[in-house]
Design a protein around this motif. Structure first.
Motif, mmCIF file in Angstrom:
data_model
loop_
_atom_site.group_PDB
_atom_site.id
_atom_site.type_symbol
_atom_site.label_atom_id
_atom_site.label_comp_id
_atom_site.label_asym_id
_atom_site.label_seq_id
_atom_site.Cartn_x
_atom_site.Cartn_y
_atom_site.Cartn_z
ATOM 1 N N GLU A 28 -40.114 -19.746 -8.271
ATOM 2 C CA GLU A 28 -41.297 -20.018 -7.216
ATOM 3 C C GLU A 28 -41.462 -18.736 -6.283
ATOM 4 O O GLU A 28 -40.634 -18.231 -5.876
ATOM 5 N N THR A 29 -42.775 -18.567 -6.209
ATOM 6 C CA THR A 29 -43.107 -17.493 -5.127
ATOM 7 C C THR A 29 -42.877 -18.058 -3.753
ATOM 8 O O THR A 29 -43.246 -19.019 -3.403
ATOM 9 N N PRO A 30 -42.039 -17.230 -3.010
ATOM 10 C CA PRO A 30 -41.592 -17.654 -1.686
ATOM 11 C C PRO A 30 -42.567 -17.629 -0.604
ATOM 12 O O PRO A 30 -43.480 -16.830 -0.817
ATOM 13 N N THR A 31 -42.637 -18.525 0.227
ATOM 14 C CA THR A 31 -43.545 -18.613 1.351
ATOM 15 C C THR A 31 -43.254 -17.838 2.570
ATOM 16 O O THR A 31 -42.025 -17.983 2.449
ATOM 17 N N ALA A 32 -44.217 -17.475 3.304
ATOM 18 C CA ALA A 32 -43.763 -16.504 4.591
ATOM 19 C C ALA A 32 -42.825 -17.522 5.516
ATOM 20 O O ALA A 32 -43.349 -18.652 6.101
ATOM 21 N N GLY A 33 -41.854 -17.128 5.966
ATOM 22 C CA GLY A 33 -40.988 -17.839 6.958
ATOM 23 C C GLY A 33 -41.614 -17.442 8.389
ATOM 24 O O GLY A 33 -42.335 -16.417 8.579
ATOM 25 N N MET A 34 -40.538 -17.995 9.332
ATOM 26 C CA MET A 34 -40.897 -17.465 10.836
ATOM 27 C C MET A 34 -40.484 -15.984 11.061
ATOM 28 O O MET A 34 -41.104 -15.408 11.640
ATOM 29 N N HIS B 42 -43.631 -8.943 3.288
ATOM 30 C CA HIS B 42 -43.774 -9.919 2.179
ATOM 31 C C HIS B 42 -43.037 -11.064 2.438
ATOM 32 O O HIS B 42 -42.096 -10.975 2.821
ATOM 33 N N PRO B 43 -43.463 -12.328 1.796
ATOM 34 C CA PRO B 43 -42.832 -13.569 2.019
ATOM 35 C C PRO B 43 -41.316 -13.363 1.511
ATOM 36 O O PRO B 43 -41.407 -13.011 0.300
ATOM 37 N N GLY B 44 -40.375 -13.780 2.429
ATOM 38 C CA GLY B 44 -39.091 -13.866 1.812
ATOM 39 C C GLY B 44 -38.272 -12.609 2.187
ATOM 40 O O GLY B 44 -37.066 -12.427 2.161
ATOM 41 N N GLU B 45 -38.952 -11.506 2.658
ATOM 42 C CA GLU B 45 -38.405 -10.316 3.010
ATOM 43 C C GLU B 45 -37.937 -10.340 4.272
ATOM 44 O O GLU B 45 -36.976 -9.439 4.647
ATOM 45 N N GLY B 46 -38.062 -11.103 5.298
ATOM 46 C CA GLY B 46 -37.858 -11.171 6.677
ATOM 47 C C GLY B 46 -36.424 -11.341 7.154
ATOM 48 O O GLY B 46 -35.837 -10.613 7.767
ATOM 49 N N ARG B 47 -35.692 -11.906 6.418
ATOM 50 C CA ARG B 47 -34.451 -12.440 6.820
ATOM 51 C C ARG B 47 -33.533 -11.079 6.564
ATOM 52 O O ARG B 47 -32.796 -10.920 7.234
ATOM 53 N N LEU C 210 -31.712 -4.903 10.592
ATOM 54 C CA LEU C 210 -32.306 -4.507 11.890
ATOM 55 C C LEU C 210 -31.265 -4.815 12.977
ATOM 56 O O LEU C 210 -30.875 -3.868 13.649
ATOM 57 N N LEU C 211 -30.627 -6.028 12.563
ATOM 58 C CA LEU C 211 -29.577 -6.256 13.809
ATOM 59 C C LEU C 211 -28.163 -5.438 13.654
ATOM 60 O O LEU C 211 -27.573 -5.051 14.446
ATOM 61 N N ASN C 212 -27.938 -5.094 12.336
ATOM 62 C CA ASN C 212 -26.900 -4.443 12.019
ATOM 63 C C ASN C 212 -26.901 -2.950 12.562
ATOM 64 O O ASN C 212 -26.000 -2.288 13.282
ATOM 65 N N VAL C 213 -28.173 -2.117 12.375
ATOM 66 C CA VAL C 213 -28.312 -1.015 13.003
ATOM 67 C C VAL C 213 -28.045 -1.110 14.512
ATOM 68 O O VAL C 213 -27.929 -0.030 15.339
ATOM 69 N N PHE C 214 -28.930 -1.904 15.163
ATOM 70 C CA PHE C 214 -29.085 -2.474 16.405
ATOM 71 C C PHE C 214 -27.499 -2.242 17.054
ATOM 72 O O PHE C 214 -27.127 -1.655 18.001
ATOM 73 N N LEU C 215 -26.656 -2.963 16.612
ATOM 74 C CA LEU C 215 -24.999 -3.109 16.954
ATOM 75 C C LEU C 215 -24.509 -1.547 16.961
ATOM 76 O O LEU C 215 -23.781 -1.345 17.728
ATOM 77 N N ILE C 216 -24.752 -0.904 15.773
ATOM 78 C CA ILE C 216 -24.396 0.236 15.412
ATOM 79 C C ILE C 216 -24.747 1.376 16.602
ATOM 80 O O ILE C 216 -23.859 2.024 17.376
ATOM 81 N N LEU C 217 -26.051 1.308 17.075
ATOM 82 C CA LEU C 217 -26.213 2.096 18.159
ATOM 83 C C LEU C 217 -25.792 1.519 19.389
ATOM 84 O O LEU C 217 -25.906 2.537 20.441
ATOM 85 N N VAL C 218 -25.856 0.378 19.566
ATOM 86 C CA VAL C 218 -25.152 -0.020 21.015
ATOM 87 C C VAL C 218 -23.884 0.489 21.237
ATOM 88 O O VAL C 218 -23.507 1.212 21.972
ATOM 89 N N ALA C 219 -23.210 0.386 20.290
ATOM 90 C CA ALA C 219 -21.680 0.844 20.368
ATOM 91 C C ALA C 219 -21.704 2.319 20.220
ATOM 92 O O ALA C 219 -21.157 3.042 21.193
ATOM 93 N N TYR C 220 -22.475 3.089 19.719
ATOM 94 C CA TYR C 220 -22.866 4.460 19.892
ATOM 95 C C TYR C 220 -23.107 5.016 21.201
ATOM 96 O O TYR C 220 -22.429 5.948 21.784
ATOM 97 N N TYR C 221 -24.141 4.236 21.776
ATOM 98 C CA TYR C 221 -24.547 4.623 23.079
ATOM 99 C C TYR C 221 -23.334 4.586 24.198
ATOM 100 O O TYR C 221 -23.429 5.058 25.201
ATOM 101 N N ILE C 222 -22.637 3.667 23.845
ATOM 102 C CA ILE C 222 -21.670 3.312 25.106
ATOM 103 C C ILE C 222 -20.700 4.386 25.024
ATOM 104 O O ILE C 222 -20.246 5.217 25.780
ATOM 105 N N ILE C 223 -20.318 4.823 23.645
ATOM 106 C CA ILE C 223 -19.444 5.979 23.361
ATOM 107 C C ILE C 223 -20.023 7.292 23.808
ATOM 108 O O ILE C 223 -19.255 8.061 24.691
ATOM 109 N N LYS C 224 -21.191 7.336 23.501
ATOM 110 C CA LYS C 224 -21.987 8.806 23.988
ATOM 111 C C LYS C 224 -22.037 8.991 25.734
ATOM 112 O O LYS C 224 -21.894 9.908 26.159
ATOM 113 N N THR C 225 -22.079 7.828 26.066
ATOM 114 C CA THR C 225 -22.404 7.825 27.619
ATOM 115 C C THR C 225 -21.038 8.113 28.156
ATOM 116 O O THR C 225 -20.657 8.766 29.185
ATOM 117 N N VAL C 226 -19.887 7.453 27.618
ATOM 118 C CA VAL C 226 -18.470 7.894 28.009
ATOM 119 C C VAL C 226 -18.137 9.358 27.861
ATOM 120 O O VAL C 226 -17.407 9.834 28.805
#
Length: 455
Positions: A9-15, A27-32, A38-54
């Motif tokens: 079945e063709t997936p429908t667009a979710g939240m 496209h429908p089904g790509e968001g998750r 997005l969340l993964n690279v977000f955490l990588i960059l948060v960790a990096y910028y803490i390290i970078k500022t230190v």
């Protein structure tokens, strides 16, 4: 490229599809999956910028040894620039080791092994900082330089591996929001912790925990690749890569070589600009310390860079969220590839006209925010046209070694300009304008070659 199974079945667009669709076509089904990336690279960059500022007060608070003073190196800002040369030397060993490992283990085992290696490194540095070991600031600075490039290059290699070119063009600007959002959050967290007088080694423990968490998200994404099929996601491949040499791939492929040359010049321009800013910050801190004996120079430098990184990345988030996808849709690769050299042209033009700390700070804010958003999107889109082996091996070589080679060349330029030519801030800005001109020529050649490959 696998098509959806017959009868599926063709997936429908979710939240999440609708939410991320505010920034680009989803496209429908790509968001998750896109959100998890997005969340993964977000955490990588948060960790990096803490390290970078230190790392900033650690390296800028380093006393210049007598033998370096004899060579003409008189400030911690110059040590910081020359330490970038050490990063290139370390990467000459790291890139072949990464290439060797990727030819012998599966994709997920490669990611897990490299991530755990860096987590162990962070914990070791936390101990060294707490023990106040000699020269830890210089060694840590060198390590951060290759850690940041390698761990981020690996993430985008994975992204290039799991997405088709069509999907990558649409979704990479969205996934990039995680990188640009993680940067100011990490800088803000580091700034708050510095103001609260939290010990740097405790901040490194926090960064290690965040980096470890990214392995959980990689696992969830990879599990989804095994259980679902999509015309916009490349088939799941877990076999080790071939035996090709990373550096050979760069020099035998004209397209990849152009990418490498462009990133070398980009980093020469950026490193020269960072030297200008660091030199002015250290001099200003010294002036304040002379006026007030109780003034804490390390805390001032740490807080300054926390604020600076924060605003750089706030602007980068806005550019990534609302400009990147629109530039790609309207002008294609050229829209995001030419943005940064044109911004740099204006930034160093302003610095050449009036080189105060305020002018340099906001000129560098404009340059770096464009680098972390629009240019970041362009750099990763380029690899969608390459083979799977090139995505991991050649990309790791280009995004780490060749970028640091640019730092090495920049270190020589700084040394020659400061020690031999006695250039002031305006002189370095004018010199950088010449490198920006070369950068524009390389960008034009790369866009032309990209169009030839497309046809």
């Amino acid at each position: 490229m696998s098509a959806a199974p017959t009868g599926q079945e063709t997936p429908t667009a979710g939240m999440l599809d609708r939410l991320l669709g505010l920034f680009s076509e989803v496209h429908p089904g790509e968001g998750r999956r896109a959100f998890l990336m997005l969340l993964n690279v977000f955490l990588i960059l948060v960790a990096y910028y803490i390290i970078k500022t230190v790392r900033e007060p650690l390296i800028l608070g380093t006393e210049v040894p007598g033998f370096l003073q004899a060579l003409g190196i008189k400030s911690a800002a110059e040590i910081k620039t020359f330490a970038s040369a050490g990063q290139a030397l370390v990467l000459m060993a790291f890139v072949p080791a990464y290439s060797w490992l990727s030819s012998r283990v599966s994709r997920m085992n490669l990611i897990v092994s490299v991530t755990l290696f860096f987590v162990a490194n962070i914990l070791a540095f936390a101990f060294a900082v707490h023990a106040d070991l000699e020269y830890v600031g210089v060694i840590f600075y060198i390590w951060v330089g290759f850690f940041s490039l390698s761990i981020i290059a690996q993430f985008w290699s994975y992204g290039n591996d799991i997405y088709t070119k069509e999907a990558g063009n649409r979704l990479f600007p969205i996934i990039g929001i995680g990188a640009t959002a993680g940067s100011p959050v990490g800088a803000w967290v580091a700034e708050r912790l510095f103001h609260a007088h939290v010990s740097p080694h405790l901040m490194l423990y926090l960064a290690a925990a965040l980096l470890s968490l990214t392995l959980v998200i990689y696992g969830i994404v990879n599990l989804g690749l095994r259980t679902r099929s999509s015309s916009t996601v490349a088939p799941a491949v877990e076999e080790p890569l071939g035996q090709g040499n990373a550096f050979s791939m760069v020099f035998t492929n004209r397209f990849i070589l152009l990418i490498a040359l462009l990133l070398i010049v980009l980093n020469i321009v950026n490193t020269l600009g960072e030297y200008l800013l660091s030199d002015l910050v250290v001099r200003h801190a010294a002036e304040l310390a002379m006026a007030d004996s109780s003034f804490n120079q390390d805390a001032y430098i740490g807080a300054f860079y926390g604020s600076y990184f924060f605003w750089v990345n706030v602007v980068a988030v806005l550019l990534q969220a609302f400009v990147a996808a629109r530039l790609v849709k309207r002008f294609g690769l050229a829209g995001v590839l030419f943005a940064l050299p044109l911004i740099a042209l204006g930034a160093y033009g302003f610095i050449a006209l009036g080189a105060t700390l305020v002018v340099v700070r906001w000129a560098k804010t404009a340059e770096n925010s464009t680098d972390y958003s629009l240019m970041n999107t362009a750099k990763h889109m380029l690899w969608l046209r390459t083979t799977r082996e090139e995505k991991y091996k050649a990309k790791q070589a280009v995004d780490s070694f060749f970028v640091r080679l640019g730092d090495l060349l920049a270190a020589f330029v700084v040394f020659a300009g400061a020690a031999w030519l006695a250039l002031d801030t305006r002189g370095f800005a004018l010199l950088n304008l010449g490198f920006v001109a070369i950068w524009l020529v390389l960008a034009w050649a790369l866009v032309k070659r990209n169009r030839q490959l497309a046809s």
